[in-house]
Design an enzyme around this catalytic site. Structure first.
Site, mmCIF file in Angstrom:
data_model
loop_
_atom_site.group_PDB
_atom_site.id
_atom_site.type_symbol
_atom_site.label_atom_id
_atom_site.label_comp_id
_atom_site.label_asym_id
_atom_site.label_seq_id
_atom_site.Cartn_x
_atom_site.Cartn_y
_atom_site.Cartn_z
ATOM 1 N N LYS A 30 0.937 4.394 -11.368
ATOM 2 C CA LYS A 30 -0.134 3.445 -11.069
ATOM 3 C C LYS A 30 -0.454 2.552 -12.264
ATOM 4 C CE LYS A 30 -0.722 4.478 -6.782
ATOM 5 N NZ LYS A 30 -0.409 3.492 -5.705
ATOM 6 N N ASN B 151 0.798 -1.220 0.000
ATOM 7 C CA ASN B 151 0.000 0.000 0.000
ATOM 8 C C ASN B 151 0.834 1.275 0.000
ATOM 9 O OD1 ASN B 151 -2.600 1.625 0.666
ATOM 10 N ND2 ASN B 151 -1.189 2.127 2.332
ATOM 11 N N TYR C 7 1.780 10.568 -11.475
ATOM 12 C CA TYR C 7 1.067 9.628 -10.606
ATOM 13 C C TYR C 7 0.393 8.536 -11.428
ATOM 14 C CZ TYR C 7 -2.089 7.928 -6.966
ATOM 15 O OH TYR C 7 -2.776 7.133 -6.075
ATOM 16 N N THR D 287 -8.223 10.740 2.264
ATOM 17 C CA THR D 287 -6.949 10.392 2.884
ATOM 18 C C THR D 287 -6.198 11.669 3.232
ATOM 19 O OG1 THR D 287 -5.752 10.342 0.773
ATOM 20 C CG2 THR D 287 -6.766 8.269 1.519
#
Length: 251
Positions: free
Chosen positions: A149, A80, A145, A180
């Site tokens: 991913k 994670n 990003y 988050t």
């Protein structure tokens, strides 16, 4: 007895956000949980915390070895740990590209590599990688990003193929925009945080951000023996963002 009772789980980046929610849920369902994080001081019992930097191989190997020794092995690995980046392809310099790819992609490589000997000894071995909606949908201001991913998505499929005959399942979850600390920091930096939050909410068909606990529930399912026939998939937890194409609401 929970189906996860006695299973031994290792969660990277487990001191906050999605990782913390996942570690706590696995522990609540009976697993013995080790958390690897840059700062594991907030990790509460019965979970165990270990300091580790996924961008440093020796740090990862030492932490995984210590966790495996204390747990008596590893059945579940949740990769994670990750960092974010904003901007178009011309906004991030080479150093930032190297840093994000090093943490988000090679971090998974390092942790999995260290955990594989223990996973091979498990009768319920499972790896779950935290990927993102950014791997499968073009999002503005997320070039770096998204690239990281996208690599995690492809890596998940390759790992699943490599290790399926060893009895190790490998899957990933693709969260949409999730509540988050990282998203909170992005919103704080916006010129109009309230408008930016409203735009993020509206981007997801359900009209709100995903919660860390919702992502954790998906991770826990993929990691559990209940998902024994599932490997090589990306489970979207995104409020319908990937699959739905809604007509505009009537004003």
């Amino acid at each position: 007895m929970s189906e996860m009772s006695g299973l031994r789980a290792l969660v990277t980046g487990g001191a906050s956000g999605i990782g913390r929610a996942t570690a706590e849920l696995l522990a609540a369902r009976g697993a013995n949980v080790a958390v690897l994080d840059l700062d594991p001081s907030s990790v509460d019992k019965p979970m165990r915390g270990y300091a580790a930097d996924v961008s440093d191989d020796s740090s990862v190997r030492s932490a995984v070895a210590a966790a495996a020794a204390d747990l008596g092995g590893i059945d579940i690995l949740v990769n994670n740990a990750g960092i974010g980046a904003a901007g178009t392809v011309e906004d991030n310099d080479d150093a930032q590209w190297h840093r994000v790819l090093d943490v988000n992609v090679l971090g998974i490589v390092r942790t999995t590599r260290a955990a594989l000997p223990h996973l091979r000894a498990s009768a319920h071995a499972a790896v779950v990688n935290t990927c993102s909606i950014a791997a499968t949908a073009g999002l503005p201001q997320r070039a770096l990003y998204s690239a990281s991913k996208g690599a995690v998505h492809s890596l998940t499929l390759a790992m699943a193929a490599d290790h399926v005959r060893e009895g190790i399942r490998v899957n990933c979850v693709n969260p949409g925009t999730t509540e988050t600390p990282w998203v909170d920091r992005l919103l704080d930096q916006a010129a109009d945080p309230a408008s930016e939050r409203a735009a993020l909410n509206a981007r997801q068909p359900m009209g709100r951000l995903v919660t860390a606990h919702e992502v954790a529930a998906a991770v826990a399912y993929l990691a559990s023996p209940a998902a024994a026939s599932i490997t090589g998939i990306a489970l979207a937890v995104d409020g319908g963002m990937q699959g739905l194409r809604l007509r505009p609401e009537r004003q």
